[in-house]
Design a protein around this motif. Structure first.
Motif, PDB file in Angstrom:
ATOM      1  N   CYS A   1      -0.788 -39.579-119.151  1.00 47.31           N
ATOM      2  CA  CYS A   1      -0.672 -39.116-117.766  1.00 47.31           C
ATOM      3  C   CYS A   1      -1.921 -38.343-117.355  1.00 47.31           C
ATOM      4  CB  CYS A   1       0.568 -38.239-117.638  1.00 47.31           C
ATOM      5  SG  CYS A   1       0.848 -37.681-115.960  1.00 47.31           S
TER       6      CYS A   1
ATOM      7  N   HIS B   1      -2.107 -36.059-115.326  1.00 51.98           N
ATOM      8  CA  HIS B   1      -1.812 -34.642-115.099  1.00 51.98           C
ATOM      9  C   HIS B   1      -2.090 -33.821-116.362  1.00 51.98           C
ATOM     10  CE1 HIS B   1       1.386 -31.310-114.395  1.00 51.98           C
ATOM     11  NE2 HIS B   1       0.220 -30.938-113.864  1.00 51.98           N
ATOM     12  N   LYS B   2      -1.193 -33.871-117.320  1.00 47.51           N
ATOM     13  CA  LYS B   2      -1.356 -33.057-118.528  1.00 47.51           C
ATOM     14  C   LYS B   2      -1.435 -33.886-119.798  1.00 47.51           C
ATOM     15  CE  LYS B   2       0.160 -29.037-118.783  1.00 47.51           C
ATOM     16  NZ  LYS B   2      -0.284 -27.649-118.901  1.00 47.51           N
ATOM     17  N   GLY B   3      -1.496 -35.203-119.636  1.00 52.80           N
ATOM     18  CA  GLY B   3      -1.716 -36.032-120.822  1.00 52.80           C
ATOM     19  C   GLY B   3      -0.471 -36.526-121.515  1.00 52.80           C
ATOM     20  N   SER B   4       0.696 -36.284-120.943  1.00 56.16           N
ATOM     21  CA  SER B   4       1.913 -36.786-121.598  1.00 56.16           C
ATOM     22  C   SER B   4       1.905 -38.324-121.666  1.00 56.16           C
ATOM     23  CB  SER B   4       3.127 -36.331-120.781  1.00 56.16           C
ATOM     24  OG  SER B   4       4.280 -36.992-121.210  1.00 56.16           O
TER      25      SER B   4
ATOM     26  N   CYS C   1       5.968 -40.583-114.970  1.00 53.69           N
ATOM     27  CA  CYS C   1       5.879 -39.662-116.105  1.00 53.69           C
ATOM     28  C   CYS C   1       7.055 -38.695-116.031  1.00 53.69           C
ATOM     29  CB  CYS C   1       4.542 -38.911-116.047  1.00 53.69           C
ATOM     30  SG  CYS C   1       4.381 -37.675-117.351  1.00 53.69           S
TER      31      CYS C   1
ATOM     32  N   TYR D   1       7.491 -35.879-117.412  1.00 54.51           N
ATOM     33  CA  TYR D   1       7.201 -34.442-117.553  1.00 54.51           C
ATOM     34  C   TYR D   1       7.253 -33.728-116.190  1.00 54.51           C
ATOM     35  CZ  TYR D   1       4.959 -30.510-120.110  1.00 54.51           C
ATOM     36  OH  TYR D   1       4.666 -29.313-120.707  1.00 54.51           O
ATOM     37  N   HIS D   2       6.435 -34.183-115.215  1.00 54.09           N
ATOM     38  CA  HIS D   2       6.478 -33.577-113.875  1.00 54.09           C
ATOM     39  C   HIS D   2       6.605 -34.636-112.782  1.00 54.09           C
ATOM     40  CE1 HIS D   2       3.860 -31.197-116.596  1.00 54.09           C
ATOM     41  NE2 HIS D   2       4.541 -30.159-116.151  1.00 54.09           N
ATOM     42  N   ASN D   3       7.021 -35.844-113.226  1.00 50.23           N
ATOM     43  CA  ASN D   3       7.315 -36.936-112.275  1.00 50.23           C
ATOM     44  C   ASN D   3       6.132 -37.413-111.444  1.00 50.23           C
ATOM     45  OD1 ASN D   3       9.836 -36.565-113.294  1.00 50.23           O
ATOM     46  ND2 ASN D   3      10.876 -36.449-111.325  1.00 50.23           N
ATOM     47  N   TRP D   4       4.955 -37.405-111.962  1.00 47.10           N
ATOM     48  CA  TRP D   4       3.869 -38.111-111.276  1.00 47.10           C
ATOM     49  C   TRP D   4       4.140 -39.603-111.409  1.00 47.10           C
ATOM     50  CZ3 TRP D   4      -1.743 -35.829-111.472  1.00 47.10           C
ATOM     51  CH2 TRP D   4      -1.703 -34.492-111.046  1.00 47.10           C
TER      52      TRP D   4
END
Ligand code: FES
Ligand SMILES: [Fe+2]
Length: 419
Positions: free
Chosen positions: A92, A94-97, A112, A114-117
């Motif tokens: 991702c 965002h933070k790489g998940s 994703c 984690y934060h739904n991007w």
């Protein structure tokens, strides 16, 4: 393809120097050194190489995806609504998940957890949760440009239903990469649309390169694998040989039921247990001739970690995934053809007992790499020696008693690593 300049000598950043000029002696350090392993990820797997991602038959419909790897990088392969295959770094923006954490599925878009991007199937970032904040507070910073934060895309090429990916713009087109002669040997096996019959996955207790070498090491086949001699898939007296791509990076080793004119090789003593063992179900060894020739065994490598296999009617692609300096994972995708009838599928599944972690042939390969790894770890300053078939990198007609293709692997390794 143009062969990249062959850099002689060492790499001061890695603290490593290749001993000598040729590639017939390999320092054990290359199997144990973390800095070398890390450099391989960038210079080989994310460098100018094609890597197996999946087969097309695994993602036939729009929205189908499966997860895969290139080196240690997780990758998503999908088919979008236009029918095109995309390969995206599964990381991702965002933070790489991980974006996709299931092995396969069918989706309209990639979200994703984690934060739904949200990304579309081409990897474009299309949505950011709470982008305007909540109750007028929070939200994306004004300078955030959504068009600049998609998933990283890989180049993709499909050849005879097999999907390859590369991170590098410099990788030549796939057929130029492996050369016309080796492309023709894929054509020889993959004569019809493919169907996936199943998978094996196994952890190998060794550095990935020891398995890559093993697949190119035709010298061991009739010696280590007693099943071969006992039941007659590969014997030194059979016809066949080794083909190499023009640059030596990739190989094909094949065996056919045509006796060599020079019977001298049959005097070599090889272990065979034919007097002691019989198969309870010999139909497993039936070879239904379907490819227009008498080739019993065709093992083809694509540098760095792909193998395309035909052992009688047992077809597969193998993907080698590095899992640390002393560990790798080998993933087998067992194949048939789309138009196989039930009897043929049953037969292929029977012959599939030859391969995989407990395969009558392949099980020894899952073991010997670990023995070499132990030697390497106890003595990184030591070296192997590979003098069979000379010190050069040449194809061989008739004999498979050569380490030429393994030396070709080390040429490829040195060229990619600039060492
Ligand atoms: S890490 Fe993917 S949305 Fe935050
Ligand atoms: Fe083997």
């Amino acid at each position: 393809m143009d062969t990249p300049a062959f850099h002689q000598g060492g790499d001061t950043a890695l603290g490593f120097e290749w001993p000598g000029e040729d590639v017939s002696r390999v320092p054990f350090q290359v199997y144990t050194d973390q800095a070398i392993y890390d450099a391989e990820q960038a210079r080989i797997f994310q460098g100018p190489t094609w890597n197996l991602l999946c087969v097309e038959a695994e993602i036939p419909n729009p929205g189908d995806y499966r997860t895969s790897y290139v080196g240690n990088a997780p990758v998503i392969v999908n088919r979008d609504e236009t029918g095109r295959i995309n390969a995206l770094l599964n990381r991702c923006a965002h933070k790489g998940s991980l974006v996709c954490y299931k092995p396969h599925g069918n989706v309209r878009e990639l979200t994703c957890v984690y934060h739904n991007w949200v990304y579309d199937l081409t990897g474009k970032l299309t949505g950011v949760a709470f982008k305007r904040g909540v109750g007028g507070k929070g939200g994306l910073s004004d300078d955030f440009d959504i068009t600049q934060h998609g998933l990283r895309r890989l180049r993709v090429e499909t050849y005879k239903g097999i999907v390859f990916g590369t991170f590098s713009d410099e990788t030549p087109d796939f057929v130029d990469y492996i050369g016309g002669e080796l492309a023709a040997s894929i054509d020889r096996v993959m004569i019809k649309p493919l169907k996936v019959l199943g998978y094996h996955s196994q952890i190998l207790p060794n550095n990935w390169k020891l398995y890559s070498e093993n697949t190119k090491d035709s010298y061991h086949a009739s010696l280590l694998h007693v099943f071969h001699n006992t039941f007659g898939i590969v014997r030194p007296s059979m016809g066949g040989g080794i083909k190499l791509s023009p640059n030596g990076w990739h190989h094909l080793s094949w065996t056919e039921r045509v006796a060599l004119e020079d019977q001298a090789t049959t005097r070599e003593k090889v272990r065979s247990l034919k007097d002691q063992y019989k198969l309870a179900d010999p139909t497993m060894m039936a070879h239904k001739l379907e490819l227009g020739d008498l080739v019993t065994n065709s093992i083809q490598s694509v540098f760095p970690g792909t193998v395309i296999q035909q052992i009688q009617n047992c077809l597969a692609v193998r993907q080698l995934v590095p899992r640390g300096v002393d560990k790798s994972e080998l993933i087998w995708t067992i194949l048939g053809f789309e138009d196989d009838d039930a009897e043929m599928i049953e037969h292929r599944l029977k012959t599939n007992n030859l391969v995989g972690p407990a395969g009558f042939i392949s099980m020894e390969d899952g073991c010997v790499g670990g023995w070499v790894q132990q030697a390497a770890q106890s003595d990184p300053a030591g070296r192997t020696v590979m003098p069979m078939g000379g010190r050069t990198i040449e194809p061989s007609q008739g004999s498979r008693v050569t380490e030429s293709a393994v030396r070709g692997f080390w040429k490829a390794w040195r060229e990619c690593m600039h060492i």
